[in-house]
Design a protein around this motif. Structure first.
Motif, PDB file in Angstrom:
ATOM      1  N   ALA A 199       0.843  -1.206   0.000  1.00  0.00           N
ATOM      2  CA  ALA A 199       0.000   0.000   0.000  1.00  0.00           C
ATOM      3  C   ALA A 199       0.876   1.253   0.000  1.00  0.00           C
ATOM      4  O   ALA A 199       0.580   2.225  -0.708  1.00  0.00           O
ATOM      5  CB  ALA A 199      -0.918  -0.022   1.220  1.00  0.00           C
ATOM      6  N   GLY A 200       1.982   1.243   0.763  1.00  0.00           N
ATOM      7  CA  GLY A 200       2.874   2.399   0.795  1.00  0.00           C
ATOM      8  C   GLY A 200       3.594   2.575  -0.532  1.00  0.00           C
ATOM      9  O   GLY A 200       3.830   3.697  -0.988  1.00  0.00           O
ATOM     10  N   ALA A 201       3.938   1.449  -1.170  1.00  0.00           N
ATOM     11  CA  ALA A 201       4.656   1.500  -2.450  1.00  0.00           C
ATOM     12  C   ALA A 201       3.787   2.054  -3.576  1.00  0.00           C
ATOM     13  O   ALA A 201       4.297   2.419  -4.639  1.00  0.00           O
ATOM     14  CB  ALA A 201       5.174   0.108  -2.809  1.00  0.00           C
ATOM     15  N   GLU A 215      10.562  29.095  -7.830  1.00  0.00           N
ATOM     16  CA  GLU A 215      10.897  30.380  -7.179  1.00  0.00           C
ATOM     17  C   GLU A 215      10.952  30.248  -5.653  1.00  0.00           C
ATOM     18  O   GLU A 215      10.320  31.004  -4.926  1.00  0.00           O
ATOM     19  CB  GLU A 215       9.896  31.453  -7.615  1.00  0.00           C
ATOM     20  N   GLY A 216      11.642  29.210  -5.223  1.00  0.00           N
ATOM     21  CA  GLY A 216      11.871  29.043  -3.780  1.00  0.00           C
ATOM     22  C   GLY A 216      10.800  28.230  -3.071  1.00  0.00           C
ATOM     23  O   GLY A 216      10.906  27.983  -1.874  1.00  0.00           O
ATOM     24  N   GLU A 217       9.769  27.787  -3.815  1.00  0.00           N
ATOM     25  CA  GLU A 217       8.697  27.004  -3.191  1.00  0.00           C
ATOM     26  C   GLU A 217       8.766  25.565  -3.707  1.00  0.00           C
ATOM     27  O   GLU A 217       8.775  25.344  -4.923  1.00  0.00           O
ATOM     28  CB  GLU A 217       7.315  27.599  -3.536  1.00  0.00           C
ATOM     29  N   PRO A 218       8.785  24.569  -2.811  1.00  0.00           N
ATOM     30  CA  PRO A 218       8.881  23.178  -3.277  1.00  0.00           C
ATOM     31  C   PRO A 218       7.528  22.564  -3.649  1.00  0.00           C
ATOM     32  O   PRO A 218       6.550  22.709  -2.895  1.00  0.00           O
ATOM     33  CB  PRO A 218       9.462  22.466  -2.045  1.00  0.00           C
ATOM     34  N   TYR A 219       7.494  21.896  -4.776  1.00  0.00           N
ATOM     35  CA  TYR A 219       6.314  21.146  -5.232  1.00  0.00           C
ATOM     36  C   TYR A 219       6.747  19.723  -5.545  1.00  0.00           C
ATOM     37  O   TYR A 219       7.821  19.523  -6.116  1.00  0.00           O
ATOM     38  CB  TYR A 219       5.732  21.778  -6.510  1.00  0.00           C
ATOM     39  N   VAL A 220       5.905  18.740  -5.232  1.00  0.00           N
ATOM     40  CA  VAL A 220       6.274  17.351  -5.517  1.00  0.00           C
ATOM     41  C   VAL A 220       6.053  17.049  -7.005  1.00  0.00           C
ATOM     42  O   VAL A 220       4.964  17.266  -7.529  1.00  0.00           O
ATOM     43  CB  VAL A 220       5.444  16.372  -4.659  1.00  0.00           C
ATOM     44  N   VAL A 221       7.098  16.557  -7.651  1.00  0.00           N
ATOM     45  CA  VAL A 221       6.987  16.062  -9.038  1.00  0.00           C
ATOM     46  C   VAL A 221       6.589  14.593  -8.985  1.00  0.00           C
ATOM     47  O   VAL A 221       5.728  14.132  -9.734  1.00  0.00           O
ATOM     48  CB  VAL A 221       8.330  16.216  -9.791  1.00  0.00           C
ATOM     49  N   GLU A 222       7.242  13.857  -8.090  1.00  0.00           N
ATOM     50  CA  GLU A 222       6.933  12.429  -7.937  1.00  0.00           C
ATOM     51  C   GLU A 222       7.458  11.943  -6.589  1.00  0.00           C
ATOM     52  O   GLU A 222       8.382  12.522  -6.016  1.00  0.00           O
ATOM     53  CB  GLU A 222       7.585  11.599  -9.051  1.00  0.00           C
ATOM     54  N   PHE A 223       6.850  10.863  -6.128  1.00  0.00           N
ATOM     55  CA  PHE A 223       7.386  10.145  -4.977  1.00  0.00           C
ATOM     56  C   PHE A 223       7.961   8.842  -5.508  1.00  0.00           C
ATOM     57  O   PHE A 223       7.359   8.198  -6.383  1.00  0.00           O
ATOM     58  CB  PHE A 223       6.269   9.749  -4.003  1.00  0.00           C
ATOM     59  N   ASN A 224       9.110   8.434  -4.964  1.00  0.00           N
ATOM     60  CA  ASN A 224       9.590   7.071  -5.192  1.00  0.00           C
ATOM     61  C   ASN A 224       9.793   6.448  -3.823  1.00  0.00           C
ATOM     62  O   ASN A 224      10.011   7.158  -2.835  1.00  0.00           O
ATOM     63  CB  ASN A 224      10.900   7.060  -5.984  1.00  0.00           C
ATOM     64  N   VAL A 225       9.722   5.143  -3.766  1.00  0.00           N
ATOM     65  CA  VAL A 225       9.698   4.477  -2.448  1.00  0.00           C
ATOM     66  C   VAL A 225      11.011   3.745  -2.169  1.00  0.00           C
ATOM     67  O   VAL A 225      11.034   2.712  -1.517  1.00  0.00           O
ATOM     68  CB  VAL A 225       8.477   3.541  -2.347  1.00  0.00           C
ATOM     69  N   ARG A 226      12.096   4.314  -2.652  1.00  0.00           N
ATOM     70  CA  ARG A 226      13.428   3.681  -2.638  1.00  0.00           C
ATOM     71  C   ARG A 226      14.451   4.802  -2.760  1.00  0.00           C
ATOM     72  O   ARG A 226      14.057   5.962  -2.931  1.00  0.00           O
ATOM     73  CB  ARG A 226      13.528   2.768  -3.878  1.00  0.00           C
ATOM     74  N   MET A 227      15.715   4.471  -2.745  1.00  0.00           N
ATOM     75  CA  MET A 227      16.740   5.465  -3.054  1.00  0.00           C
ATOM     76  C   MET A 227      16.806   5.641  -4.567  1.00  0.00           C
ATOM     77  O   MET A 227      16.418   4.751  -5.326  1.00  0.00           O
ATOM     78  CB  MET A 227      18.101   4.996  -2.543  1.00  0.00           C
ATOM     79  N   GLY A 228      17.320   6.787  -4.996  1.00  0.00           N
ATOM     80  CA  GLY A 228      17.490   7.017  -6.433  1.00  0.00           C
ATOM     81  C   GLY A 228      18.750   6.345  -6.934  1.00  0.00           C
ATOM     82  O   GLY A 228      19.654   6.023  -6.168  1.00  0.00           O
TER      83      GLY A 228
END
Ligand code: GLY
Length: 427
Positions: free
Chosen positions: A99-101, A281-294
């Motif tokens: 479920a988390g993945a 411009e200094g504000e973070p937005y999520v592009v994607e989540f991954n459930v591991r290291m890159g």
């Protein structure tokens, strides 16, 4: 401790290299591993997706901890497999539940999750083949360029950015028609975000978390980020624009709501969370989540971790990460990937790799290598990652490129401009 790492890439070599240095390690196995992991542990020829064979290895070798490198076994439910097996349920499994993945395995799920917890991300609309016309109407109300993402895992190829409405409509129909198989049965249409990308990595036990060193990777095969997408051609850690204030925003607006949300929904999550970000411009937005290291980010991030990583992973497995802090070295790590000419398209394997023994002041993380009797030969598209640590990005890159000149194999290819877009922050 007896540890088994699942995976075969440079990321897994970096994990194995670091874990092998731990005073609490007794035995280290990597399944299936590569030509590099064999120098720090024992490779076992078992696929990370073959859960029954992994079970045999874990029981046969009396493994205490399994560290899952790639996403596929996590999305397929390796955590749940371990937890529901009487003989495996007490083994530490570093990786989230099925479920988390889903945060990585379904972009639609991730978008809805972010919406539920007010996590900043691009505006989007999900569509399946039954509602293709709704998708087309949505596209017609948007400004170009158009971002289309296959919902499921598509080996890094499932994201398209197209400039014209006609092309976007055509691609949407093709994706829903099976262009990426089952992965694009649902497509997430997303507002295009301008800015500069970077990634923040987190280790969590599902309650508390540690922020690991951040990194920026270079996914395109060509210089100045042109050409086809690859698994990654290089990385820099830390990212100069991720200062304390930016990181605080990431923590408060993204990391804490994500971990709190998972807990609220009773979703077990022990392991790494990779937050792919756009800095607008200094504000973070999520592009994607991954459930591991890159990968190759791990090859830049892990050498910067001074703490005993195995101790931190054990603490995560035991649910007592809050008792720990992480120590990081201040130097900059640059990682440059050496690939087989032709990658990410067709390329030849079996080329003899020479000169590794002449390298100095760098780490070599193997990905597509294997031992062929006495020789080390190429066995994949991404062959090796060269990482160097130095007081700033320019000197670490210089060390990397100097060492790359000493490594030889036929049709060796690498990007000569890793870090090009970060130089303006270093003036
Ligand atoms: N370097 C991108 C990834 O690991 O997904």
């Amino acid at each position: 401790m007896k540890v088994l790492i699942l995976g075969a890439g440079g990321r897994e070599h970096a994990l194995a290299w670091k874990i092998a240095q731990s005073p609490i390690l007794n035995e280290l196995y990597i399944a299936p591993g590569n030509g590099g992991t064999a120098s720090v542990g024992d490779n076992i020829p078992v696929s990370p997706d073959d859960f029954e064979s992994i079970k045999k290895v874990v029981l046969g070798k009396r493994i205490d901890m399994v560290v899952v490198g790639p996403e596929a076994p996590l999305v397929a439910g390796i955590y749940d497999f371990f937890r529901s097996d009487e003989k495996l349920k007490d083994v530490y499994l570093i990786g989230p539940s099925r479920a988390g993945a889903m945060l990585e395995g379904s972009k639609h799920f991730a978008k809805e999750f972010m919406e539920r917890y007010g996590i900043p991300t691009a505006f989007s609309f999900s569509v399946n083949a039954e509602h293709v016309e709704d998708g087309i109407s949505f596209l017609r109300r948007m400004e170009p360029p158009y971002v289309l993402k296959a919902d499921g895992l598509a080996a890094g190829k499932g994201v398209l950015i197209v400039d014209t409405l006609n092309q976007a409509e055509k691609e949407l129909r093709e994706m829903l028609g099976g262009k990426f198989g089952d992965a694009s049965k649902t497509v997430v249409i997303e507002q295009y975000m301008r800015g500069i990308e970077a990634s923040v990595f987190v280790l969590t036990d599902g309650e508390s978390f540690l922020i690991l060193p951040n990194a920026k990777d270079y996914k395109r095969v060509g210089e100045r980020d042109t050409g086809l997408n690859t698994g990654g051609m290089g990385a820099i850690s830390p990212v100069p624009f991720i200062d304390k204030a930016f990181l605080k925003k990431v923590e408060k607006r993204i990391v804490i709501p994500t971990i709190t949300g998972l807990r609220k929904e009773h979703i077990p999550y022990t392991g790494f969370l990779y937050v792919g970000l756009m800095n607008r411009e200094g504000e973070p937005y999520v592009v994607e989540f991954n459930v591991r290291m890159g990968d190759p980010e791990a090859q830049a991030v892990i050498p910067r971790i001074k703490s005993d990583l195995l101790e931190l992973l054990a603490a995560a497995g035991e649910g007592r990460l809050k008792e720990h802090k992480i120590q990081v070295v201040p130097e900059t790590a640059s990682t440059v990937v050496l690939a087989s000419g032709g990658y990410p398209g067709n390329y030849e394997k079996g080329k003899i790799i020479r000169g590794l023994e002449n390298t100095t002041d760098c780490f070599l993380f193997h990905a597509g290598t294997r031992s062929d009797g006495k020789e080390l030969v190429t066995s994949g598209g991404r062959v090796l990652a060269v990482t160097a640590l130095a007081e700033n990005m320019d000197s670490s890159l210089e060390l990397c490129y100097r060492n790359i000149e000493k490594i030889h194999f036929e049709k060796k290819y690498f990007r000569k401009d890793i870090g090009f877009d970060l130089k303006r922050y270093h003036s």
